[in-house]
Design a protein around this motif. Sequence first.
Motif, PDB file in Angstrom:
ATOM      1  N   PHE A 224       0.956  -1.289   0.039  1.00  0.00           N
ATOM      2  CA  PHE A 224       0.015  -0.068   0.066  1.00  0.00           C
ATOM      3  C   PHE A 224       0.993   1.349   0.033  1.00  0.00           C
ATOM      4  CE2 PHE A 224      -2.376   3.397   1.467  1.00  0.00           C
ATOM      5  CZ  PHE A 224      -3.951   3.142   1.421  1.00  0.00           C
ATOM      6  N   ALA A 225       1.941   1.097   0.923  1.00  0.00           N
ATOM      7  CA  ALA A 225       2.950   2.309   0.924  1.00  0.00           C
ATOM      8  C   ALA A 225       3.445   2.544  -0.459  1.00  0.00           C
ATOM      9  CB  ALA A 225       3.668   2.074   1.975  1.00  0.00           C
ATOM     10  N   ARG A 226       3.872   1.498  -0.890  1.00  0.00           N
ATOM     11  CA  ARG A 226       4.676   1.702  -2.215  1.00  0.00           C
ATOM     12  C   ARG A 226       3.797   2.258  -3.256  1.00  0.00           C
ATOM     13  NH1 ARG A 226       8.447  -2.962  -5.401  1.00  0.00           N
ATOM     14  NH2 ARG A 226       8.645  -1.624  -7.241  1.00  0.00           N
ATOM     15  N   LYS A 227       2.421   2.085  -3.431  1.00  0.00           N
ATOM     16  CA  LYS A 227       1.638   2.505  -4.280  1.00  0.00           C
ATOM     17  C   LYS A 227       1.645   4.141  -3.936  1.00  0.00           C
ATOM     18  CE  LYS A 227      -0.893  -1.574  -5.667  1.00  0.00           C
ATOM     19  NZ  LYS A 227      -2.532  -2.072  -5.525  1.00  0.00           N
ATOM     20  N   ALA A 228       1.582   4.574  -2.776  1.00  0.00           N
ATOM     21  CA  ALA A 228       1.248   5.653  -2.390  1.00  0.00           C
ATOM     22  C   ALA A 228       2.745   6.466  -2.662  1.00  0.00           C
ATOM     23  CB  ALA A 228       0.954   5.960  -0.869  1.00  0.00           C
ATOM     24  N   PHE A 229       3.963   5.981  -2.438  1.00  0.00           N
ATOM     25  CA  PHE A 229       4.885   6.743  -3.044  1.00  0.00           C
ATOM     26  C   PHE A 229       5.156   6.817  -4.376  1.00  0.00           C
ATOM     27  CE2 PHE A 229       6.670   4.735   1.126  1.00  0.00           C
ATOM     28  CZ  PHE A 229       6.330   5.796   1.962  1.00  0.00           C
ATOM     29  N   GLU A 230       4.593   5.702  -5.286  1.00  0.00           N
ATOM     30  CA  GLU A 230       4.945   5.885  -6.504  1.00  0.00           C
ATOM     31  C   GLU A 230       4.077   6.714  -6.945  1.00  0.00           C
ATOM     32  OE1 GLU A 230       6.629   1.238  -7.643  1.00  0.00           O
ATOM     33  OE2 GLU A 230       4.529   1.701  -7.494  1.00  0.00           O
ATOM     34  N   LYS A 231       2.791   7.003  -6.678  1.00  0.00           N
ATOM     35  CA  LYS A 231       1.623   7.991  -7.024  1.00  0.00           C
ATOM     36  C   LYS A 231       2.398   9.325  -6.852  1.00  0.00           C
ATOM     37  CE  LYS A 231      -3.157   9.279  -6.273  1.00  0.00           C
ATOM     38  NZ  LYS A 231      -4.297   9.005  -5.222  1.00  0.00           N
ATOM     39  N   GLN A 232       3.068   9.650  -5.877  1.00  0.00           N
ATOM     40  CA  GLN A 232       3.807  10.822  -5.360  1.00  0.00           C
ATOM     41  C   GLN A 232       4.957  11.154  -6.565  1.00  0.00           C
ATOM     42  OE1 GLN A 232       5.086  11.107  -1.574  1.00  0.00           O
ATOM     43  NE2 GLN A 232       3.201  10.063  -0.712  1.00  0.00           N
ATOM     44  N   GLY A 233       5.147  10.289  -7.303  1.00  0.00           N
ATOM     45  CA  GLY A 233       6.273  10.286  -8.442  1.00  0.00           C
ATOM     46  C   GLY A 233       7.752   9.788  -8.021  1.00  0.00           C
ATOM     47  N   MET A 234       7.669   8.970  -6.889  1.00  0.00           N
ATOM     48  CA  MET A 234       8.887   8.229  -6.547  1.00  0.00           C
ATOM     49  C   MET A 234       9.102   7.040  -7.278  1.00  0.00           C
ATOM     50  SD  MET A 234       9.907   7.189  -2.433  1.00  0.00           S
ATOM     51  CE  MET A 234       8.959   8.813  -1.705  1.00  0.00           C
ATOM     52  N   ARG A 235      10.284   6.778  -7.660  1.00  0.00           N
ATOM     53  CA  ARG A 235      10.544   5.443  -8.519  1.00  0.00           C
ATOM     54  C   ARG A 235      11.074   4.660  -7.180  1.00  0.00           C
ATOM     55  NH1 ARG A 235      13.447   4.372 -13.995  1.00  0.00           N
ATOM     56  NH2 ARG A 235      12.376   2.408 -13.329  1.00  0.00           N
ATOM     57  N   ILE A 236      10.710   3.209  -7.427  1.00  0.00           N
ATOM     58  CA  ILE A 236      11.057   2.112  -6.419  1.00  0.00           C
ATOM     59  C   ILE A 236      11.590   1.233  -7.164  1.00  0.00           C
ATOM     60  CG2 ILE A 236      10.315   0.878  -4.628  1.00  0.00           C
ATOM     61  CD1 ILE A 236       8.514   3.091  -3.526  1.00  0.00           C
ATOM     62  N   LEU A 237      12.656   0.499  -7.013  1.00  0.00           N
ATOM     63  CA  LEU A 237      12.983  -0.682  -7.753  1.00  0.00           C
ATOM     64  C   LEU A 237      13.339  -1.812  -6.449  1.00  0.00           C
ATOM     65  CD1 LEU A 237      15.521   0.692 -10.406  1.00  0.00           C
ATOM     66  CD2 LEU A 237      13.266  -0.061 -10.568  1.00  0.00           C
ATOM     67  N   THR A 238      12.777  -2.950  -6.418  1.00  0.00           N
ATOM     68  CA  THR A 238      12.968  -3.985  -5.648  1.00  0.00           C
ATOM     69  C   THR A 238      13.763  -5.121  -6.328  1.00  0.00           C
ATOM     70  OG1 THR A 238      10.772  -4.757  -5.980  1.00  0.00           O
ATOM     71  CG2 THR A 238      11.082  -3.088  -4.133  1.00  0.00           C
ATOM     72  N   GLY A 239      14.167  -6.057  -5.466  1.00  0.00           N
ATOM     73  CA  GLY A 239      15.073  -6.752  -5.963  1.00  0.00           C
ATOM     74  C   GLY A 239      16.227  -6.693  -6.918  1.00  0.00           C
ATOM     75  N   ALA A 240      16.822  -5.477  -6.098  1.00  0.00           N
ATOM     76  CA  ALA A 240      17.829  -4.666  -6.935  1.00  0.00           C
ATOM     77  C   ALA A 240      19.399  -4.867  -6.751  1.00  0.00           C
ATOM     78  CB  ALA A 240      17.524  -3.299  -6.989  1.00  0.00           C
ATOM     79  N   LYS A 241      19.938  -4.693  -7.708  1.00  0.00           N
ATOM     80  CA  LYS A 241      21.636  -5.060  -7.412  1.00  0.00           C
ATOM     81  C   LYS A 241      22.208  -3.715  -7.941  1.00  0.00           C
ATOM     82  CE  LYS A 241      25.411  -8.176  -7.988  1.00  0.00           C
ATOM     83  NZ  LYS A 241      25.763  -9.172  -8.679  1.00  0.00           N
ATOM     84  N   LEU A 242      23.081  -3.030  -7.039  1.00  0.00           N
ATOM     85  CA  LEU A 242      23.857  -1.861  -7.638  1.00  0.00           C
ATOM     86  C   LEU A 242      25.154  -2.572  -8.240  1.00  0.00           C
ATOM     87  CD1 LEU A 242      23.881   0.559  -4.717  1.00  0.00           C
ATOM     88  CD2 LEU A 242      22.674   0.673  -6.582  1.00  0.00           C
ATOM     89  N   GLY A 243      25.483  -1.616  -9.408  1.00  0.00           N
ATOM     90  CA  GLY A 243      26.614  -1.915  -9.883  1.00  0.00           C
ATOM     91  C   GLY A 243      27.842  -1.023  -9.529  1.00  0.00           C
ATOM     92  N   THR A 244      28.904  -0.801 -10.106  1.00  0.00           N
ATOM     93  CA  THR A 244      30.158   0.085  -9.442  1.00  0.00           C
ATOM     94  C   THR A 244      29.474   1.647  -9.949  1.00  0.00           C
ATOM     95  OG1 THR A 244      31.634  -1.578 -10.252  1.00  0.00           O
ATOM     96  CG2 THR A 244      32.507   0.813  -9.682  1.00  0.00           C
ATOM     97  N   LEU A 245      29.498   2.519  -8.642  1.00  0.00           N
ATOM     98  CA  LEU A 245      29.236   3.868  -8.805  1.00  0.00           C
ATOM     99  C   LEU A 245      30.381   4.557  -9.627  1.00  0.00           C
ATOM    100  CD1 LEU A 245      27.217   2.796  -6.765  1.00  0.00           C
ATOM    101  CD2 LEU A 245      27.326   4.998  -5.511  1.00  0.00           C
ATOM    102  N   VAL A 246      30.036   5.531 -10.245  1.00  0.00           N
ATOM    103  CA  VAL A 246      31.216   6.338 -10.843  1.00  0.00           C
ATOM    104  C   VAL A 246      30.841   7.892 -10.601  1.00  0.00           C
ATOM    105  CG1 VAL A 246      32.327   7.195 -12.975  1.00  0.00           C
ATOM    106  CG2 VAL A 246      31.625   4.723 -12.557  1.00  0.00           C
TER     107      VAL A 246
END
Length: 469
Positions: A224-246
Motif C-alpha cells: 500500500f505504501a509503495r503505491k502511495a509513494f509511486e503515485k507521488q512520483g517516487m521510483r522504487i526498484l526492488t530485488g535490485a543490485k547496484l553496480g559500480t558507482l562512478v
Amino acid sequence: MADTSFDLIVIGGGPGGYVAAIRASQLGMKTAVVEREHLGGICLNWGCIPTKALLRSSEINHLLHNLGEFGFSADNIRFDLDKVVKRSRAVAKQLASGVGHLLKKNKVAVFDGNAALDGVEGSLRRVKVSKDGSPDTALTAKNVILATGARARTIPGLEPDGEFIWSYREAMVPKSMPKRLLVVGSGAIGIEFASFYRNMGAEVTVIEVADRILPVEDEEIGAFARKAFEKQGMRILTGAKLGTLVKENGTVTVPVEAGGKSETFIVDRVISAVGIVGNVEGLGLEGTRVVVEKTHVTIDPFCATGEPNVYAIGDLAGAPWLAHKASHEGVVCVEKLAGKDVHPIDWSNIPGCTYSRPQIASVGLTEARAKAAGHEIRVGRFPFVGNGKAIAMGEPEGMVKVVFDRASGELLGAHLVGAEVTEMIQGYVIARTLETTEQELMHSVFPHPTVSETMHEAVLDAYDQVIHF
C-alpha cells in the motif's frame, strides 16, 4: 575532586542511557553517565528529532503546493533550504540541552569521554574514561550498563564521502537541494529521507535489495505504501543490485539491475541507508563473558549480558533499533537492579514507526509471521476512505489492518498506514500490553469524528461486524 565511586555507571548518554540513569537516580542509586560526544545520542542530535523537523517542513511544502484542494491559492511558493536545516538543528539543540538539565536535576554525574570496562576490584566493576590524551579517569560501580548505540553500516563501493554519497548525517544538513537523488535501502531511515526529498521537489529513486520495501512491515501495508509513494512520483526498484558507482562532473552514475533489466541512473547525490552496526569497539569486552553477535551484544529479557553486573540496552543490544525500545530497556534494567517486581521485556510489544508521507506504524506479528508461528487467524481491515475525519482532513489514503488469534481472540498484531498513524498505534500497544481481546476492543467507544475510528472498524471487520464499509 569529583567522586569516582558509584552504584551504577551508564556508558552512553542516548535515549537509553540517560533515561536509565535518571530512573536509577530516582530509585536511590548513585549514578554516573559517560558520554563521548553529545548527550541525547544520535536520536536527539542526528536521528529521531531533527529528521521529524525536516519531515514537518516537507509536509508544509506539500500542502502549499496543494492549496487549491482547500480553497486557497498562493503564488511564487518557495522555500529557504538553509532556514529549513537551521530549524531542524535548533530543535535538536534545544532538546539535547534539555537532557543535560534533566541529568543535573536528578543528581546524575556526567563524565565526558570514551569509557571501557577495566576489570574488577573486589565486588566492583572498574570503568576507565579517556578523553583527548588527558590522564584517564578511573571509576568504579556495582553495576555497569552499556548503552553505546550504533552507527550507519557501510558496504564496499557505497562508502559515504560527505559530498556525493551521503550517510544520514549529510542527508540532514544539505547545502543545496539535489534535483536527482538515489536512496539505497528502504527501511525506515531510507524511506523517511526519500519522502522528505520527494516532498521538497527532488526526483527520487529508491533501490532495495529485498523483494519489497519496508521489509520488516506487513507485506500488505508495504505494498500500500509503495503505491502511495509511486503515485507521488517516487521510483522504487526492488530485488535490485547496484553496480559500480562512478563519480564525475558533479554527478554519480549508478548502474542497477532489477527485474531482469539493467538501467543506469545519473543522479546528483546518493543516500546510503543500508542498516546499522553496534558500537562494540573499545568497550573492554575482551576477556569478559559478554557475547557479541553480528556487532550486537546478546542480552536476556532483563538486559543482562553473560558478564556478571554488566548490562546492555538500546541499539547496541540489537533490534528493534528504536529510541523508545532503548528507553524501555533502560527502565526495566534499573528497576530490576533496584529489586522492583518488573515484567521481562516483550520485544513484540515495541511499536515501529516510519514518519514518511503516508506514515507507517505497527506492533506485534505480521499476518505472515502469525501464520508461520502456527496461529489460525482472523484479519480485519478498514480503509481511511471510509472515515469521515480522514476525508475532511484531505487524507483519505490509508488503512488499518489487525490480526487476531482465531481461538483466543488475542490481538496478535496491528499494522497502519496513513496520516498520523504513528500517533494512533499506541492504542493497540496498550491493548497488547493489557492482553486485550477483540471483545474489549469492540466494546470500547471511539470518539467521532476521529481517524482513530478506523482502528475500531478494523477490529469489527475481523469479526464480520464492520459498519461503515
